[in-house]
Design a protein around this motif. Structure first.
Motif, PDB file in Angstrom:
ATOM      1  N   GLY A  86      13.710   3.944   5.677  1.00  0.00           N
ATOM      2  CA  GLY A  86      15.038   3.556   5.369  1.00  0.00           C
ATOM      3  C   GLY A  86      15.763   4.560   4.730  1.00  0.00           C
ATOM      4  N   LEU A  87      16.654   3.418   3.596  1.00  0.00           N
ATOM      5  CA  LEU A  87      17.971   4.337   3.188  1.00  0.00           C
ATOM      6  C   LEU A  87      17.184   5.120   1.801  1.00  0.00           C
ATOM      7  N   ARG A  88      16.819   3.827   1.163  1.00  0.00           N
ATOM      8  CA  ARG A  88      16.335   4.574  -0.371  1.00  0.00           C
ATOM      9  C   ARG A  88      15.372   3.194  -1.156  1.00  0.00           C
ATOM     10  N   LEU A  89      14.675   4.295  -1.628  1.00  0.00           N
ATOM     11  CA  LEU A  89      13.565   3.111  -2.430  1.00  0.00           C
ATOM     12  C   LEU A  89      14.646   3.456  -3.259  1.00  0.00           C
ATOM     13  N   GLN A  90      14.414   1.428  -3.987  1.00  0.00           N
ATOM     14  CA  GLN A  90      15.234   1.406  -5.564  1.00  0.00           C
ATOM     15  C   GLN A  90      14.607   0.563  -6.062  1.00  0.00           C
ATOM     16  N   GLY A  91      14.603   0.075  -7.391  1.00  0.00           N
ATOM     17  CA  GLY A  91      14.137  -0.835  -8.539  1.00  0.00           C
ATOM     18  C   GLY A  91      13.211  -0.696  -9.214  1.00  0.00           C
ATOM     19  N   GLU A  92      12.610  -1.261 -10.135  1.00  0.00           N
ATOM     20  CA  GLU A  92      11.102  -1.607 -10.617  1.00  0.00           C
ATOM     21  C   GLU A  92      10.179  -2.047  -9.627  1.00  0.00           C
TER      22      GLU A  92
ATOM     23  N   LEU B 112      16.436  -7.560  -4.453  1.00  0.00           N
ATOM     24  CA  LEU B 112      14.857  -7.792  -3.821  1.00  0.00           C
ATOM     25  C   LEU B 112      15.330  -5.812  -2.531  1.00  0.00           C
ATOM     26  N   ASN B 113      14.467  -4.953  -2.567  1.00  0.00           N
ATOM     27  CA  ASN B 113      14.174  -3.869  -1.763  1.00  0.00           C
ATOM     28  C   ASN B 113      16.717  -3.497  -1.317  1.00  0.00           C
ATOM     29  N   VAL B 114      16.610  -3.202  -2.270  1.00  0.00           N
ATOM     30  CA  VAL B 114      17.829  -2.934  -2.521  1.00  0.00           C
ATOM     31  C   VAL B 114      18.646  -1.646  -2.085  1.00  0.00           C
ATOM     32  N   GLY B 115      18.993  -1.425  -1.024  1.00  0.00           N
ATOM     33  CA  GLY B 115      19.368  -0.234  -0.302  1.00  0.00           C
ATOM     34  C   GLY B 115      18.213   0.106   0.528  1.00  0.00           C
ATOM     35  N   ARG B 116      17.463  -0.595   1.206  1.00  0.00           N
ATOM     36  CA  ARG B 116      16.409  -0.021   2.377  1.00  0.00           C
ATOM     37  C   ARG B 116      16.753  -0.195   3.417  1.00  0.00           C
TER      38      ARG B 116
ATOM     39  N   GLY C 127       1.061  -1.099  -0.319  1.00  0.00           N
ATOM     40  CA  GLY C 127      -0.253   0.581  -0.158  1.00  0.00           C
ATOM     41  C   GLY C 127       1.154   1.046  -0.167  1.00  0.00           C
ATOM     42  N   GLY C 128       2.447   1.957   0.533  1.00  0.00           N
ATOM     43  CA  GLY C 128       2.937   2.381   0.220  1.00  0.00           C
ATOM     44  C   GLY C 128       2.992   3.199   1.184  1.00  0.00           C
ATOM     45  N   SER C 129       2.221   2.514   2.189  1.00  0.00           N
ATOM     46  CA  SER C 129       2.573   3.217   3.145  1.00  0.00           C
ATOM     47  C   SER C 129       3.517   3.748   4.373  1.00  0.00           C
TER      48      SER C 129
ATOM     49  N   SER D  99      10.986  16.424   5.576  1.00  0.00           N
ATOM     50  CA  SER D  99      10.007  15.919   4.647  1.00  0.00           C
ATOM     51  C   SER D  99       9.182  14.829   4.477  1.00  0.00           C
ATOM     52  N   PRO D 100       7.471  14.731   4.756  1.00  0.00           N
ATOM     53  CA  PRO D 100       6.989  13.681   3.868  1.00  0.00           C
ATOM     54  C   PRO D 100       7.423  12.693   2.432  1.00  0.00           C
ATOM     55  N   TYR D 101       8.477  13.990   1.829  1.00  0.00           N
ATOM     56  CA  TYR D 101       8.287  13.592   0.421  1.00  0.00           C
ATOM     57  C   TYR D 101       9.578  12.797   0.550  1.00  0.00           C
ATOM     58  N   GLN D 102      10.827  13.047   1.470  1.00  0.00           N
ATOM     59  CA  GLN D 102      12.111  12.075   1.770  1.00  0.00           C
ATOM     60  C   GLN D 102      11.757  11.145   2.485  1.00  0.00           C
TER      61      GLN D 102
END
Length: 386
Positions: free
Chosen positions: A40-46, A377-381, A33-35, A337-340
C-alpha cells in the motif's frame, strides 16, 4: 455443522469505536494479523483490531459453504476444510502464519491457480461489515444466486479496508482435486513458454497453475495439472516434459507451490537490496516485454497474466508504461526493505491518466464517500487522495 453462535461477537465495541472516530474525524487503521502490512501507500491511524472476531460460524461440507468471522486464522479455516477433503480453490496467499480470513478478502489476492479457478471475489457468497458510520450491514448470503443489484460482498474483495470493517464472510469451497501432476520443461525460453501456455489454454486440458523463470541463463517452465485422474494422466502423457510428482516428492512439490503462492521461492528471496518487487498484470497472450536493463525477471505465473519483476524504484515510469501499452497495469508490490510500505504515490500513474483510469478513480471516490463519508478508514492505503 454449526460451530459457534455468530451473534456472540464483539461487534458493538467496534461499531461504537468507528462512530466515535467518525464524529471527531480520527483515522483508524484496521488490523488483522498484519501479514500484508507491507502493501500500500501508507499505514495511518489508530489501530482497530479484528482479532477478537474469531471462529467458524457454520460449515456445511455437503453444501460446499463455510462461514467464518474475520479474525479467524486462515490456517485454521483451511485445516478444517482439509479434514473434509475440501479447500479454498483460489489458494489465497498467506504471507505469514497470522493471516486472517478477513484480511484474505480485504486484500483480494489469489494464488497460482487463479487463472484456472477464479479470484477470491468469485468465491465470496456474502459478508457482514461495519461501514465508516458504525452501521452493521449484511450483503449476499450462503448461495450463489442471491444478488439483486450491486454485489457489494464481492466489491469488498480488494478494497483493503477502505470501505469498511469486514466482520464475517461466507465462502464457496470445493472438493480437493482427485489427481494432480507437476511437469517441468527445461531449456524453455520465455517466448516458447508463453506460446505453449496460450496454445494449451485453448484446449480442454486440466491446466491449473504455471510458473516460468530464468536462472543461470536457462528458462524453465513448471506446469501443474489438477482434475479427474484420467484427465490428468492423459494430459501429462500428451504434453510431455518431466513429471516430478513421484511418491517421494509429493511433499516437496506441495511446499514449492505454497512457496510460489507466498512469493518465498529463491527467485523472490534473492532480491537485490535496492530492488523492489513489481507486479505486472497484463493480458496473458502478451509477448515478452522489453524490460529496462536494470530489471531482473520476469517470473511468470497465471499462464502469462501475472509477471513479477525486480527493479529499483526509479524504474516505476518505464514499467508502468510497458504494462499500460500492453493493456494492463504495474504496481509496486514490495518495497526495498521489509520495514517499508510498498509505495509513496498512487500505484499506476498511467492507468489514472487514461479515460478509463479517471473513470475508475471517480467510481472509487464515490464508493469511498458512500461507505466512509468521514474518510477515517485505512486512510491513504490505496490512494493519496483518501
Amino acid at each position: 455443522m454449526q460451530v459457534m453462535d455468530s451473534a456472540n461477537r464483539p461487534i458493538k465495541d467496534i461499531s461504537e469505536r468507528i462512530r466515535a472516530a467518525a464524529g471527531d474525524k480520527t483515522p483508524l487503521r484496521i488490523c488483522g494479523g498484519g501479514s500484508k502490512d507491507f502493501y500500500g501507500l501508507r499505514l495511518q491511524g489508530e489501530p482497530l483490531s479484528t482479532l477478537a472476531l474469531k471462529g467458524i460460524v457454520s460449515y456445511e461440507p455437503s453444501e460446499l459453504v463455510i462461514t467464518a468471522l474475520a479474525g479467524t486464522p486462515l490456517l485454521e479455516l483451511q485445516a478444517l476444510l482439509a479434514s473434509q477433503g475440501q479447500c479454498l480453490a483460489f489458494e489465497p496467499p498467506h504471507f505469514g502464519a497470522a493471516s486472517t480470513v478477513g484480511g484474505m478478502v480485504a486484500a483480494g489476492l489469489s494464488g497460482p491457480s487463479r487463472a484456472n479457478v477464479g479470484a477470491v471475489r468469485d468465491f465470496v457468497l456474502g459478508l457482514e461489515m461495519i461501514n465508516g458510520q458504525g452501521e452493521l450491514l449484511r450483503y449476499g448470503g450462503q448461495v450463489m444466486k442471491n444478488v439483486a443489484g450491486y454485489d457489494v460482498s464481492r466489491l469488498m474483495a480488494g478494497s483493503w479496508g477502505t470501505l469498511g470493517v469486514i466482520t464475517e464472510v461466507s465462502l464457496k469451497v470445493l472438493p480437493v482435486a482427485p489427481a494432480e501432476a507437476t511437469l517441468r520443461f527445461d531449456s524453455c525460453s520465455q517466448h516458447q513458454a508463453l506460446d505453449w501456455l496460450n496454445h494449451w489454454g485453448g484446449q480442454p486440458l486440466p491446466l491449473n497453475a504455471s510458473n516460468w523463470l530464468e536462472e543461470d541463463g536457462k528458462g524453465t517452465l513448471y506446469l501443474r495439472l489438477r482434475g479427474a485422474r484420467a484427465a490428468v494422466q492423459a494430459a501429462a502423457l500428451r504434453l510431455g516434459g518431466e513429471r516430478l510428482d513421484s511418491d517421494t516428492n509429493l511433499d516437496a512439490l506441495a511446499a514449492d507451490w505454497s512457496a510460489s503462492r507466498d512469493l518465498r521461492l529463491p527467485w523472490f528471496e534473492q532480491r537485490a537490496p535496492d530492488h523492489c518487487l513489481w507486479r505486472l498484470f497484463i493480458p496473458a497472450a502478451t509477448a515478452p516485454l522489453p524490460l529496462p536493463p536494470e530489471a531482473r525477471g520476469p517470473f511468470i505465473d497465471w499462464h502469462g497474466a501475472q509477471r513479477w519483476v525486480q527493479a529499483p524504484r526509479s524504474s516505476a515510469a518505464a514499467l508502468q508504461k510497458l504494462a499500460h501499452e500492453a493493456g494492463g497495469s504495474a504496481s509496486l508490490f514490495r518495497a526495498e526493505s521489509p520495514y517499508q510500505i510498498s509505495a509513496t504515490s498512487d500505484f499506476d500513474i498511467y492507468a489514472q491518466s487514461s479515460a478509463a483510469g479517471r473513470t475508475s478513480a471517480l467510481l472509487h471516490a464515490r464508493l469511498k464517500q458512500a461507505f466512509d463519508p468521514a474518510g477515517i478508514l485505512n486512510v491513504g492505503r490505496l490512494s493519496a487522495k483518501w
